[in-house]
Design a protein around this motif. Structure first.
Motif, PDB file in Angstrom:
ATOM      1  N   ASP A 125      -7.459   4.404   3.720  1.00 14.27           N
ATOM      2  CA  ASP A 125      -8.316   3.307   2.285  1.00 14.27           C
ATOM      3  C   ASP A 125      -8.793   2.271   3.135  1.00 14.27           C
ATOM      4  O   ASP A 125      -8.704   1.563   3.704  1.00 14.27           O
ATOM      5  CB  ASP A 125      -7.695   2.740   1.856  1.00 14.27           C
ATOM      6  N   LEU A 175      -8.488  -1.531   3.179  1.00 17.56           N
ATOM      7  CA  LEU A 175      -7.638  -2.204   3.893  1.00 17.56           C
ATOM      8  C   LEU A 175      -8.211  -2.721   5.183  1.00 17.56           C
ATOM      9  O   LEU A 175      -7.998  -3.769   5.597  1.00 17.56           O
ATOM     10  CB  LEU A 175      -6.468  -1.245   4.787  1.00 17.56           C
ATOM     11  N   SER A 223       1.945  -4.858   3.398  1.00 20.21           N
ATOM     12  CA  SER A 223       0.501  -4.830   4.127  1.00 20.21           C
ATOM     13  C   SER A 223       0.865  -6.705   5.133  1.00 20.21           C
ATOM     14  O   SER A 223       0.510  -5.730   6.141  1.00 20.21           O
ATOM     15  CB  SER A 223      -0.758  -4.849   3.524  1.00 20.21           C
ATOM     16  N   ILE A 282       0.921  -0.730  -0.049  1.00 24.32           N
ATOM     17  CA  ILE A 282      -0.062   0.033  -0.187  1.00 24.32           C
ATOM     18  C   ILE A 282       0.445   1.243  -0.715  1.00 24.32           C
ATOM     19  O   ILE A 282       2.079   1.081   0.783  1.00 24.32           O
ATOM     20  CB  ILE A 282      -0.685  -0.219   1.202  1.00 24.32           C
TER      21      ILE A 282
END
Length: 239
Positions: free
Chosen positions: A180, A183, A148, A133
């Motif tokens: 975001d 996520l 992540s 990310i």
């Protein structure tokens, strides 16, 4: 496979009808019901994402299709339940996961739920993915790259977020609520407090409502976030 849901419909009798079907459907539990998309969003902004949002289309103020973009941020599956047959093409345009007609028929309802349960199960047991990310860095034009899988927990502090990773801490100037939504919809992340999201990858054990991380951190699980936390643990338990 246990799925959680909420119901949005401006007609109380329609809510009652949907909730009755949910109650007799194995592997499905409804958290709350709302008569407007606005009230539902107020709830979702302060709670963990749900698996399914059952939503009417024709409602005053903001209809279900207009709310699709933001509702989708807080659920895995958006399923429309409407009395109007002509909305089908529009639901596909907003990437809805289902389209059921009123009056609801249980055979079609259960078929839809089983399909979503299958999708969810396959996602849960899929192999780990190496996902990167990108977030804003400390400087105006800088961008940070974060794997992540390295995230242990995420901490919201005033107007910035701190990512605690296996490679150290990384800070981005944004609010936790603006993180975001994709996520938060990943199965390995769960909010345990208003300012804290943890990665289940680094969860060592849960004792009551206290989460112990493999890296030594200890977090109290907030009351608002306990139902979603318990639901996810229930889904993954082998006994």
């Amino acid at each position: 496979m246990q799925l959680t849901s909420i119901v949005i419909d401006d007609e109380p009798h329609a809510i009652a009808e949907i909730c009755e079907l949910i109650e007799i459907t194995p592997g499905l539990s409804n958290l709350e019901s709302f008569e407007s998309a606005g009230d539902a969003l107020d709830f979702l902004k302060n709670a963990a994402p749900v698996d399914i949002i059952f939503c009417d289309i024709s409602m005053p103020n903001v209809d279900g299709l207009q709310a699709a973009g933001i509702l989708s941020e807080f659920c895995e599956f958006l399923v429309y339940i409407t009395a109007h047959r002509f909305h089908g093409p529009e639901t596909y345009e907003v990437n809805a996961s289902g389209y059921l007609l009123k009056p609801l028929k249980y055979d079609k309802f259960i078929r839809q739920i089983k399909e979503l349960q299958k999708i969810k199960t396959e996602a849960l047991w899929a192999g780990p993915q190496d996902e990167t990310i990108f977030v804003k860095g400390n400087d105006k034009n800088s961008v940070l790259s974060i794997n992540s899988q390295d995230i242990i927990f995420i901490q919201g502090l005033d107007n910035y977020i701190k990512f605690h990773t296996t490679n150290g801490e990384k800070t981005t100037y944004m609010q936790l609520k603006d993180l975001d939504a994709t996520l938060m919809k990943k199965n390995n992340y769960l909010r345990v407090a208003k300012s804290t999201i943890i990665s289940l990858r680094y969860l060592e054990k849960v004792d009551g409502y206290v989460a112990y991380m493999k890296t030594g951190e200890v977090f109290n699980i907030g009351k608002v976030y306990r139902p979603a936390f318990n639901n996810l643990l229930h889904q993954r338990r082998l006994n």
